[in-house]
Design an enzyme around this catalytic site. Structure first.
Site, PDB file in Angstrom:
ATOM      1  N   SER A 121     -50.723  -6.468 -15.468  1.00  0.00           N
ATOM      2  CA  SER A 121     -51.535  -7.243 -16.403  1.00  0.00           C
ATOM      3  C   SER A 121     -51.088  -7.074 -17.848  1.00  0.00           C
ATOM      4  O   SER A 121     -50.010  -7.494 -18.220  1.00  0.00           O
ATOM      5  CB  SER A 121     -53.013  -6.867 -16.240  1.00  0.00           C
ATOM      6  OG  SER A 121     -53.476  -7.241 -14.973  1.00  0.00           O
ATOM      7  N   LYS A 159     -48.931  -9.362 -11.876  1.00  0.00           N
ATOM      8  CA  LYS A 159     -50.291  -9.885 -12.039  1.00  0.00           C
ATOM      9  C   LYS A 159     -50.286 -10.894 -13.179  1.00  0.00           C
ATOM     10  O   LYS A 159     -50.253 -10.527 -14.334  1.00  0.00           O
ATOM     11  CB  LYS A 159     -51.242  -8.726 -12.325  1.00  0.00           C
ATOM     12  CG  LYS A 159     -52.644  -9.152 -12.690  1.00  0.00           C
ATOM     13  CD  LYS A 159     -53.324  -9.825 -11.525  1.00  0.00           C
ATOM     14  CE  LYS A 159     -54.683 -10.329 -11.937  1.00  0.00           C
ATOM     15  NZ  LYS A 159     -54.635 -11.303 -13.024  1.00  0.00           N
TER      16      LYS A 159
END
Length: 455
Positions: free
Chosen positions: A328, A353
């Site tokens: 992320s 991600k």
């Protein structure tokens, strides 16, 4: 709108400052039933008077209004609502189970329901604060005893004199002998202003008891030190997560290490699952003078772009360490630094991600994370389920991973193969700087253990 990530997912929240400029609280969106009445027929509306169904419909409405896939993974989302609201639920747990089952049909592991305890833990993590006494707890591998790894500076624990290595033998009179780390942490945490009584055993001293008032604790996301690697001074910075305080902590680390005459930096993002998107953007701007950082695209095609703002703190050489658990916000930062040729990325391919979630508080204290957008590094490449490939691949063997997990003090030392490679790269850059007599970033063509609980 602010974005964040945790558990490999971005989270969007409305942030509101209180009277203290340093304290930022998470205030998540709340969908009330009064806004939902027009969505259904009278039988369905009547059913909403049942509290479990109220929460179910809150979840349905949020997903219906925000989920990034307007086709809902080819699920008839309106039929889903009717099915959910025409069933009977014996209690909240039954309703929670039905919510989770309906969300699974979307085929998105990041759109997920959070029970009240899970929601509270998530908001503490992303806000970078919790109510406790300010200690890192661990289980001593030699004695298997609950031990204070370290007290946080300026915390209630440090103010009463607790020290690293102190053993906690009871919490409010309850023996810790059979407690798990999680159970002990839960006992120590509590409301601000309340007290917890610990019985402490310290080597060479008689056991003693101490009562400590709980306070709002700022969680340290950044740790750093200056390392002397032969004739070079290396600033090593470990970033554990992108909380709301991570950027200010990162700024302090860079400035402090620069003042100590660091010749270059190693930024360790290994094991970092993410955090606030704006935190990752702010941190990228500390390293980058110019260039694109990230862009996000929502369900309507809206594209929001973030770039450097010319306010970088340093242009000294930088190496970034990543692994399969860097996700992320970690991937946003690593991707921006790599693609702008500001740093060399070393380690293993990152998690992959590439979506953004929004987190909402629900009326019963539970929460919902829902995917609202996708994000892309400066190149525009979709990294979802693919990750970011390091410039220099250094995979750890199973034996090396186990060694670092069992001996976390070896992380960021020459016994850590990925760190060792980063040091050698920096040294090559130092030689290049000496020849050219000016600091510069890298040219584009040049060549984890669990953390102790905080309470």
């Amino acid at each position: 709108m602010n974005y964040s990530s945790k558990g490999f997912g971005f989270i969007s929240n409305f942030l509101k400052s209180n009277k203290s400029a340093r304290t930022v609280k998470l205030v998540a969106a709340l969908v009330t039933t009064s806004a939902l009445v027009s969505q259904g027929s009278s039988p369905v509306t009547a059913a909403l008077e049942d509290s479990p169904k109220n929460v179910i419909d809150e979840v349905w409405q949020i997903v219906n209004n925000e989920y990034v896939d307007r086709e809902f993974n080819h699920v008839d989302w309106k039929i889903t609502r009717q099915d959910l609201l025409h069933k009977s639920y014996s209690d909240r747990k039954a309703a929670y189970k039905a919510i989770r089952q309906s969300l699974q049909d979307l085929g998105d592991p990041y759109t997920r329901f959070l029970e009240p305890k899970e929601y509270q833990e998530l908001t503490s993590q992303t806000s970078g604060e919790l109510s406790g006494i300010g200690i890192r707890l661990g289980i001593d591998k030699k004695t298997s005893k609950l031990t204070i790894v370290e007290p946080i500076p300026n915390s209630p624990a440090s103010e009463v004199g607790l020290k690293s290595g102190d053993r906690i033998v009871s919490i409010d009179g309850k023996p810790t002998e059979l407690m798990t780390l999680e159970q002990a942490s839960a006992e120590i945490k509590g409301e601000v202003g309340t007290e917890v009584e610990l019985k402490i055993v310290r080597e060479g001293e008689p056991a003693f008891e101490v009562a400590i008032a709980r306070a709002q604790i700022e969680l340290p996301s950044v740790s750093y030190n200056l390392k002397q690697e032969q004739d070079s001074k290396v600033g090593y910075i470990k970033l554990d997560e992108f909380s709301s305080h991570a950027a200010e902590q990162m700024q302090k680390a860079i400035e402090d290490l620069s003042n100590k005459q660091a010749s270059g930096f190693i930024l360790d993002l290994r094991g970092n699952p993410g955090g606030l998107l704006f935190s990752s953007v702010e941190i990228a701007r500390m390293w980058m003078k110019e260039g694109a950082i990230v862009s996000t695209i929502d369900r309507k095609g809206g594209n929001e772009k973030f770039s450097a703002n010319g306010k970088s703190i340093t242009d000294l050489p930088l190496v970034v360490l990543v692994d399969g658990y860097s996700a992320s916000a970690s991937e946003i930062l690593a991707g921006a630094l790599k693609e702008n040729h500001r740093a060399k990325v070393v380690g293993s391919r990152t998690y992959g991600k590439g979506t953004v979630q929004s987190v909402h508080a629900l009326s019963d204290g539970s929460g919902l994370a829902v995917t609202i957008a996708r994000y892309y590094p400066p190149s525009g490449i979709d990294i979802n389920k693919k990750g970011i490939a390091p410039d220099i691949k250094v995979d750890l063997s199973r034996e090396e991973q186990t060694n670092l997990a069992v001996n976390p003090d070896l992380i960021g030392t020459t016994a850590d193969p990925q760190y060792k490679r980063a040091v050698s790269i920096l040294k090559g850059e130092f030689v290049s700087q000496t020849r050219n007599n000016s600091p510069k970033a890298f040219n584009s063509d040049r060549a984890i253990p669990n953390l102790p609980n905080l309470n």
